[in-house]
Design a protein around this motif. Structure first.
Motif, mmCIF file in Angstrom:
data_model
loop_
_atom_site.group_PDB
_atom_site.id
_atom_site.type_symbol
_atom_site.label_atom_id
_atom_site.label_comp_id
_atom_site.label_asym_id
_atom_site.label_seq_id
_atom_site.Cartn_x
_atom_site.Cartn_y
_atom_site.Cartn_z
ATOM 1 N N CYS A 51 37.951 28.623 39.788
ATOM 2 C CA CYS A 51 37.932 29.362 38.380
ATOM 3 C C CYS A 51 39.123 29.177 37.536
ATOM 4 N N ALA A 52 40.130 29.230 38.284
ATOM 5 C CA ALA A 52 41.208 29.317 37.436
ATOM 6 C C ALA A 52 41.546 28.307 36.485
ATOM 7 N N ALA A 53 41.161 26.967 36.537
ATOM 8 C CA ALA A 53 41.433 26.134 35.702
ATOM 9 C C ALA A 53 40.670 26.214 34.199
ATOM 10 N N CYS A 54 39.671 26.922 34.327
ATOM 11 C CA CYS A 54 39.011 27.250 32.900
ATOM 12 C C CYS A 54 39.141 28.558 32.423
ATOM 13 N N HIS A 55 39.398 29.499 33.456
ATOM 14 C CA HIS A 55 39.529 31.126 32.926
ATOM 15 C C HIS A 55 41.020 31.377 33.107
ATOM 16 N N GLY A 56 42.109 30.758 33.539
ATOM 17 C CA GLY A 56 43.343 31.331 33.595
ATOM 18 C C GLY A 56 43.681 31.626 34.956
ATOM 19 N N ALA A 57 44.942 31.590 35.230
ATOM 20 C CA ALA A 57 45.498 31.996 36.730
ATOM 21 C C ALA A 57 45.225 33.212 37.028
ATOM 22 N N ASP A 58 45.340 34.108 35.949
ATOM 23 C CA ASP A 58 45.290 35.844 36.224
ATOM 24 C C ASP A 58 43.924 36.309 35.584
ATOM 25 N N GLY A 59 42.982 35.371 35.285
ATOM 26 C CA GLY A 59 41.687 35.783 34.484
ATOM 27 C C GLY A 59 41.918 36.002 33.155
ATOM 28 N N ASN A 60 42.817 35.555 32.614
ATOM 29 C CA ASN A 60 43.119 35.624 30.956
ATOM 30 C C ASN A 60 43.160 34.304 30.409
ATOM 31 N N SER A 61 41.876 33.704 30.278
ATOM 32 C CA SER A 61 41.727 32.521 29.794
ATOM 33 C C SER A 61 42.356 32.066 28.353
ATOM 34 N N GLY A 62 43.195 31.018 28.480
ATOM 35 C CA GLY A 62 43.649 30.688 27.145
ATOM 36 C C GLY A 62 42.902 29.760 26.022
ATOM 37 N N VAL A 63 41.573 29.559 26.525
ATOM 38 C CA VAL A 63 40.622 28.661 25.878
ATOM 39 C C VAL A 63 39.707 29.509 25.140
ATOM 40 N N PRO A 64 39.959 29.588 23.773
ATOM 41 C CA PRO A 64 38.958 30.657 23.041
ATOM 42 C C PRO A 64 37.584 30.126 23.476
ATOM 43 N N ALA A 65 36.985 29.034 24.078
ATOM 44 C CA ALA A 65 35.445 28.935 24.522
ATOM 45 C C ALA A 65 35.314 29.375 25.836
ATOM 46 N N ASN A 66 36.158 29.884 26.553
ATOM 47 C CA ASN A 66 35.876 30.278 28.023
ATOM 48 C C ASN A 66 36.435 31.709 27.958
ATOM 49 N N PRO A 67 35.690 32.574 28.519
ATOM 50 C CA PRO A 67 35.581 33.962 28.481
ATOM 51 C C PRO A 67 36.743 34.419 29.306
ATOM 52 N N LYS A 68 37.646 35.780 28.911
ATOM 53 C CA LYS A 68 38.570 36.124 29.771
ATOM 54 C C LYS A 68 37.677 36.953 30.741
ATOM 55 N N LEU A 69 38.048 36.901 32.151
ATOM 56 C CA LEU A 69 37.486 37.636 33.135
ATOM 57 C C LEU A 69 38.399 38.835 33.704
ATOM 58 N N ALA A 70 39.522 38.851 33.318
ATOM 59 C CA ALA A 70 40.271 40.024 33.967
ATOM 60 C C ALA A 70 39.919 41.153 33.373
ATOM 61 N N GLN A 71 39.963 42.225 34.257
ATOM 62 C CA GLN A 71 39.516 43.555 34.153
ATOM 63 C C GLN A 71 38.001 43.856 33.644
ATOM 64 N N GLN A 72 37.158 42.723 33.908
ATOM 65 C CA GLN A 72 35.795 42.876 33.697
ATOM 66 C C GLN A 72 35.242 43.470 34.855
ATOM 67 N N HIS A 73 34.023 44.450 34.690
ATOM 68 C CA HIS A 73 33.403 45.206 35.643
ATOM 69 C C HIS A 73 33.011 44.116 36.619
#
Length: 215
Positions: A51-73
């Motif tokens: 997942c990290a390649a698209c959603h960021g190493a810590d779940g905070n995606s740096g790509v506006p088209a890909n959602p942030k997953l960090a802290q999501q339920h």
């Protein structure tokens, strides 16, 4: 002697725990095993690989088209992964990724992502954000659009296991999902499809921009 033996049998019977009546003499069902806890370490490893390649190493995606997953339920993330895997929610990329995940993988990844703090986002359009705030907090009465805050909470934190966290999510991603709901491309939430069907492009862009700045 017979009366003594009968008394002893009666006492023994009273000491035994009562069993529920069973049809056809079936044995009592075994108690359900408790659900296994998520393995955060395994989730971190699997997330890093898948997942990290698209959603960021810590779940905070740096790509506006890909959602942030960090802290999501985590319950919401598991549901989305399950629906990508089943095809209920379509995405060539995500369906391929989810197909490789077991239920345990999904649970572990979701709980690991949820354990990371989401980085705040920012609204960008001062004019649109005013309209976005009105829609998010008060809905659009003449279009029968309910306020987003009613389900996703005033600060965008959402309601665990029911409605996802929106706070700080990329505006591009949120707008794309609302448009997909409106156009029937995303069909895994009839409630959201019904709401989005009443929104114009401008209204979608406005509420998405406002959501990006929620804290």
């Amino acid at each position: 002697m017979k009366s003594i033996a009968a008394s002893l049998l009666t006492v023994a019977a009273l000491a035994l725990p009562a069993l529920p009546a069973l049809a056809n003499g079936a044995a009592p069902a075994a108690a359900a095993a408790p659900a296994a806890k998520a393995d955060i370490n395994a989730g971190s490893t699997k997330y890093g690989a898948a997942c990290a390649a698209c959603h960021g190493a810590d779940g905070n995606s740096g790509v506006p088209a890909n959602p942030k997953l960090a802290q999501q339920h985590p319950e919401y993330l598991v549901k989305q992964l399950e629906e990508f895997k089943s095809g209920k929610r379509t995405s060539p990329i995500m369906q391929g990724m989810a197909a490789q995940l077991t239920p345990a993988d999904m649970k572990n990844i979701a709980h690991w992502a949820a354990s990371n703090k989401a980085k705040p986002g920012f609204a960008k359009d001062k004019d649109l954000v005013i309209l976005g705030e009105k829609i998010y907090r008060g809905g659009i009465a003449d279009k029968q659009v309910a306020a987003c805050a009613g389900c996703h909470s005033p600060n965008g934190a959402g309601i665990p296991a029911q409605y996802p966290r929106l706070s700080g999510q990329h505006a591009d991603y949120t707008a794309a999902q609302l448009t997909a709901f409106r156009d029937g491309v995303r069909a895994n939430s009839p409630q959201m499809a019904q709401i989005a069907a009443r929104l114009s492009d401008k209204e979608i862009k406005a509420v998405a921009d406002y959501i990006a700045g929620l804290r």
